[in-house]
Design a protein around this motif. Structure first.
Motif, PDB file in Angstrom:
ATOM      1  N   MET A 178     -44.977 -30.551 -10.191  1.00 30.27           N
ATOM      2  CA  MET A 178     -46.300 -30.468  -9.620  1.00 30.27           C
ATOM      3  C   MET A 178     -47.285 -30.473 -10.781  1.00 30.27           C
ATOM      4  SD  MET A 178     -47.691 -27.743  -6.895  1.00 30.27           S
ATOM      5  CE  MET A 178     -46.553 -28.440  -5.735  1.00 30.27           C
ATOM      6  N   ARG A 179     -48.282 -31.325 -10.713  1.00 28.47           N
ATOM      7  CA  ARG A 179     -49.289 -31.433 -11.769  1.00 28.47           C
ATOM      8  C   ARG A 179     -50.258 -30.261 -11.697  1.00 28.47           C
ATOM      9  NH1 ARG A 179     -51.083 -33.611 -15.957  1.00 28.47           N
ATOM     10  NH2 ARG A 179     -53.013 -34.726 -16.195  1.00 28.47           N
ATOM     11  N   LEU A 180     -50.595 -29.707 -12.848  1.00 36.10           N
ATOM     12  CA  LEU A 180     -51.558 -28.618 -12.913  1.00 36.10           C
ATOM     13  C   LEU A 180     -52.969 -29.173 -12.748  1.00 36.10           C
ATOM     14  CD1 LEU A 180     -50.090 -26.634 -15.941  1.00 36.10           C
ATOM     15  CD2 LEU A 180     -49.876 -26.101 -13.526  1.00 36.10           C
ATOM     16  N   ALA A 181     -53.819 -28.457 -12.080  1.00 36.02           N
ATOM     17  CA  ALA A 181     -55.201 -28.890 -11.863  1.00 36.02           C
ATOM     18  C   ALA A 181     -56.051 -28.515 -13.063  1.00 36.02           C
ATOM     19  CB  ALA A 181     -55.764 -28.227 -10.607  1.00 36.02           C
ATOM     20  N   GLY A 182     -56.812 -29.487 -13.561  1.00 37.57           N
ATOM     21  CA  GLY A 182     -57.783 -29.200 -14.599  1.00 37.57           C
ATOM     22  C   GLY A 182     -57.250 -29.000 -15.996  1.00 37.57           C
ATOM     23  N   GLU A 183     -55.984 -29.239 -16.219  1.00 37.90           N
ATOM     24  CA  GLU A 183     -55.418 -29.080 -17.555  1.00 37.90           C
ATOM     25  C   GLU A 183     -54.163 -29.931 -17.666  1.00 37.90           C
ATOM     26  OE1 GLU A 183     -53.395 -25.168 -18.282  1.00 37.90           O
ATOM     27  OE2 GLU A 183     -54.291 -24.686 -16.364  1.00 37.90           O
ATOM     28  N   PRO A 184     -53.770 -30.244 -18.881  1.00 35.24           N
ATOM     29  CA  PRO A 184     -52.561 -31.058 -19.014  1.00 35.24           C
ATOM     30  C   PRO A 184     -51.321 -30.232 -18.680  1.00 35.24           C
ATOM     31  CG  PRO A 184     -53.377 -30.399 -21.173  1.00 35.24           C
ATOM     32  CD  PRO A 184     -54.374 -29.914 -20.155  1.00 35.24           C
ATOM     33  N   GLY A 185     -50.339 -30.884 -18.137  1.00 32.86           N
ATOM     34  CA  GLY A 185     -49.082 -30.194 -17.896  1.00 32.86           C
ATOM     35  C   GLY A 185     -48.629 -30.241 -16.460  1.00 32.86           C
ATOM     36  N   TRP A 186     -47.397 -29.857 -16.293  1.00 31.88           N
ATOM     37  CA  TRP A 186     -46.739 -29.872 -14.999  1.00 31.88           C
ATOM     38  C   TRP A 186     -45.989 -28.564 -14.808  1.00 31.88           C
ATOM     39  CZ3 TRP A 186     -46.845 -34.215 -11.765  1.00 31.88           C
ATOM     40  CH2 TRP A 186     -47.436 -35.345 -12.314  1.00 31.88           C
ATOM     41  N   MET A 187     -45.748 -28.208 -13.566  1.00 31.75           N
ATOM     42  CA  MET A 187     -44.882 -27.072 -13.247  1.00 31.75           C
ATOM     43  C   MET A 187     -43.745 -27.590 -12.397  1.00 31.75           C
ATOM     44  SD  MET A 187     -47.054 -23.635 -12.796  1.00 31.75           S
ATOM     45  CE  MET A 187     -45.526 -22.778 -12.837  1.00 31.75           C
ATOM     46  N   MET A 188     -42.568 -27.114 -12.679  1.00 28.65           N
ATOM     47  CA  MET A 188     -41.405 -27.516 -11.902  1.00 28.65           C
ATOM     48  C   MET A 188     -41.414 -26.738 -10.588  1.00 28.65           C
ATOM     49  SD  MET A 188     -37.375 -27.363 -12.981  1.00 28.65           S
ATOM     50  CE  MET A 188     -37.727 -28.101 -14.547  1.00 28.65           C
ATOM     51  N   ALA A 189     -41.358 -27.458  -9.485  1.00 28.03           N
ATOM     52  CA  ALA A 189     -41.380 -26.814  -8.175  1.00 28.03           C
ATOM     53  C   ALA A 189     -39.977 -26.461  -7.693  1.00 28.03           C
ATOM     54  CB  ALA A 189     -42.066 -27.716  -7.155  1.00 28.03           C
ATOM     55  N   TRP A 190     -38.994 -27.261  -8.104  1.00 27.95           N
ATOM     56  CA  TRP A 190     -37.619 -27.036  -7.666  1.00 27.95           C
ATOM     57  C   TRP A 190     -36.677 -27.563  -8.733  1.00 27.95           C
ATOM     58  CZ3 TRP A 190     -33.230 -29.881  -6.739  1.00 27.95           C
ATOM     59  CH2 TRP A 190     -32.220 -29.238  -6.002  1.00 27.95           C
ATOM     60  N   SER A 191     -35.545 -26.917  -8.885  1.00 30.51           N
ATOM     61  CA  SER A 191     -34.546 -27.343  -9.853  1.00 30.51           C
ATOM     62  C   SER A 191     -33.165 -27.140  -9.247  1.00 30.51           C
ATOM     63  CB  SER A 191     -34.706 -26.498 -11.122  1.00 30.51           C
ATOM     64  OG  SER A 191     -33.504 -26.284 -11.778  1.00 30.51           O
ATOM     65  N   PRO A 192     -32.233 -28.064  -9.506  1.00 28.81           N
ATOM     66  CA  PRO A 192     -30.878 -27.866  -8.975  1.00 28.81           C
ATOM     67  C   PRO A 192     -30.231 -26.587  -9.529  1.00 28.81           C
ATOM     68  CG  PRO A 192     -31.076 -30.001 -10.098  1.00 28.81           C
ATOM     69  CD  PRO A 192     -32.377 -29.303 -10.231  1.00 28.81           C
ATOM     70  N   GLU A 193     -30.605 -26.246 -10.747  1.00 25.49           N
ATOM     71  CA  GLU A 193     -30.024 -25.067 -11.389  1.00 25.49           C
ATOM     72  C   GLU A 193     -30.600 -23.756 -10.855  1.00 25.49           C
ATOM     73  OE1 GLU A 193     -29.608 -23.235 -15.902  1.00 25.49           O
ATOM     74  OE2 GLU A 193     -30.163 -25.330 -15.626  1.00 25.49           O
ATOM     75  N   TRP A 194     -31.947 -23.721 -10.628  1.00 26.14           N
ATOM     76  CA  TRP A 194     -32.604 -22.478 -10.238  1.00 26.14           C
ATOM     77  C   TRP A 194     -33.122 -22.478  -8.803  1.00 26.14           C
ATOM     78  CZ3 TRP A 194     -34.805 -24.152 -15.238  1.00 26.14           C
ATOM     79  CH2 TRP A 194     -34.123 -23.597 -16.307  1.00 26.14           C
ATOM     80  N   GLY A 195     -33.126 -23.611  -8.157  1.00 24.49           N
ATOM     81  CA  GLY A 195     -33.629 -23.682  -6.785  1.00 24.49           C
ATOM     82  C   GLY A 195     -35.144 -23.755  -6.736  1.00 24.49           C
ATOM     83  N   GLU A 196     -35.735 -23.164  -5.689  1.00 18.82           N
ATOM     84  CA  GLU A 196     -37.183 -23.204  -5.496  1.00 18.82           C
ATOM     85  C   GLU A 196     -37.887 -22.313  -6.520  1.00 18.82           C
ATOM     86  OE1 GLU A 196     -39.866 -23.101  -1.589  1.00 18.82           O
ATOM     87  OE2 GLU A 196     -38.818 -21.226  -1.970  1.00 18.82           O
ATOM     88  N   LEU A 197     -38.806 -22.910  -7.267  1.00 19.32           N
ATOM     89  CA  LEU A 197     -39.541 -22.168  -8.287  1.00 19.32           C
ATOM     90  C   LEU A 197     -40.986 -21.907  -7.868  1.00 19.32           C
ATOM     91  CD1 LEU A 197     -38.177 -24.146 -11.346  1.00 19.32           C
ATOM     92  CD2 LEU A 197     -37.453 -21.895 -10.557  1.00 19.32           C
ATOM     93  N   LEU A 198     -41.531 -22.775  -7.057  1.00 15.56           N
ATOM     94  CA  LEU A 198     -42.870 -22.588  -6.496  1.00 15.56           C
ATOM     95  C   LEU A 198     -42.746 -22.588  -4.981  1.00 15.56           C
ATOM     96  CD1 LEU A 198     -45.068 -25.039  -8.607  1.00 15.56           C
ATOM     97  CD2 LEU A 198     -44.932 -22.568  -8.798  1.00 15.56           C
ATOM     98  N   ARG A 199     -43.354 -21.631  -4.358  1.00 11.99           N
ATOM     99  CA  ARG A 199     -43.283 -21.544  -2.903  1.00 11.99           C
ATOM    100  C   ARG A 199     -44.654 -21.877  -2.331  1.00 11.99           C
ATOM    101  NH1 ARG A 199     -41.808 -16.407  -2.391  1.00 11.99           N
ATOM    102  NH2 ARG A 199     -39.783 -17.027  -3.143  1.00 11.99           N
ATOM    103  N   PRO A 200     -44.771 -23.017  -1.664  1.00 14.43           N
ATOM    104  CA  PRO A 200     -46.067 -23.360  -1.067  1.00 14.43           C
ATOM    105  C   PRO A 200     -46.501 -22.300  -0.050  1.00 14.43           C
ATOM    106  CG  PRO A 200     -44.584 -25.239  -1.019  1.00 14.43           C
ATOM    107  CD  PRO A 200     -43.771 -24.037  -1.430  1.00 14.43           C
ATOM    108  N   ARG A 201     -47.795 -22.052  -0.017  1.00 11.97           N
ATOM    109  CA  ARG A 201     -48.341 -21.086   0.928  1.00 11.97           C
ATOM    110  C   ARG A 201     -49.056 -21.841   2.043  1.00 11.97           C
ATOM    111  NH1 ARG A 201     -51.355 -16.419  -2.392  1.00 11.97           N
ATOM    112  NH2 ARG A 201     -52.132 -18.011  -3.770  1.00 11.97           N
ATOM    113  N   PRO A 202     -48.942 -21.358   3.272  1.00  9.56           N
ATOM    114  CA  PRO A 202     -49.642 -22.030   4.368  1.00  9.56           C
ATOM    115  C   PRO A 202     -51.153 -21.920   4.191  1.00  9.56           C
ATOM    116  CG  PRO A 202     -48.553 -20.031   5.140  1.00  9.56           C
ATOM    117  CD  PRO A 202     -48.177 -20.195   3.700  1.00  9.56           C
TER     118      PRO A 202
END
Length: 158
Positions: free
Chosen positions: A1-25
């Motif tokens: 997932m791309r970060l807003a307003g700055e360079p970089g990305w965050m991993m949302a899911w990984s096969p090794e660790w599973g869900e890393l970011l949980r979307p909120r309704p």
């Protein structure tokens, strides 16, 4: 997932660790200004020494706790509609903000309280968010029909 307003990305899911970011309704963030939250997290990540090592678990928890406290405070303040002019005088919202719908006003109150609390906050808050600034006007103006409609499918927001 791309970060807003700055360079970089965050991993949302990984096969090794599973869900890393949980979307909120949408309903969970409808009264929060996600741009001020984005500015706060970016500010915390820019601190000296944090860029290389990342935020600590305590830093992340402190930011989450601050968000919850500001959401509760903004909600209480919003219920006091007779104080709207006072909100403008204290620069928590602008007169233009008050011309928009309730969701917009609640988000702006949240942003105003958040910025005021950080600016006037305790030492730990100053250390967590040194030089924090949230820029007015808001990054994204209100969208026509921004108020949720009955039966509207919720959008997913992180």
């Amino acid at each position: 997932m791309r970060l807003a307003g700055e360079p970089g990305w965050m991993m949302a899911w990984s096969p090794e660790w599973g869900e890393l970011l949980r979307p909120r309704p949408r309903s969970a963030v409808a009264t929060l200004d996600v741009w001020v939250l984005s500015d706060a997290w970016a500010c915390a990540r820019r601190r000296p020494g944090v860029a290389a090592a990342g935020l600590t678990a305590k830093d992340a928890q402190d930011l989450k706790d601050l968000e919850q406290r500001m959401a509760a405070d903004a909600s209480k303040l919003f219920e006091q509609t007779e104080r709207r002019e006072e909100w403008v005088e204290k620069s928590l919202v602008t007169a233009e903000d008050l011309k928009n719908g309730d969701s917009w006003i609640q988000r702006r109150l949240f942003a105003g309280l958040f910025a005021e609390t950080v600016r006037e906050g305790d030492t730990w808050l100053q250390e967590l968010l040194p030089g924090f600034a949230h820029h007015w006007p808001p990054a994204v103006p209100p969208v026509p029909g921004d108020e949720p409609q009955d039966g509207e499918e919720e959008a997913r927001t992180v």
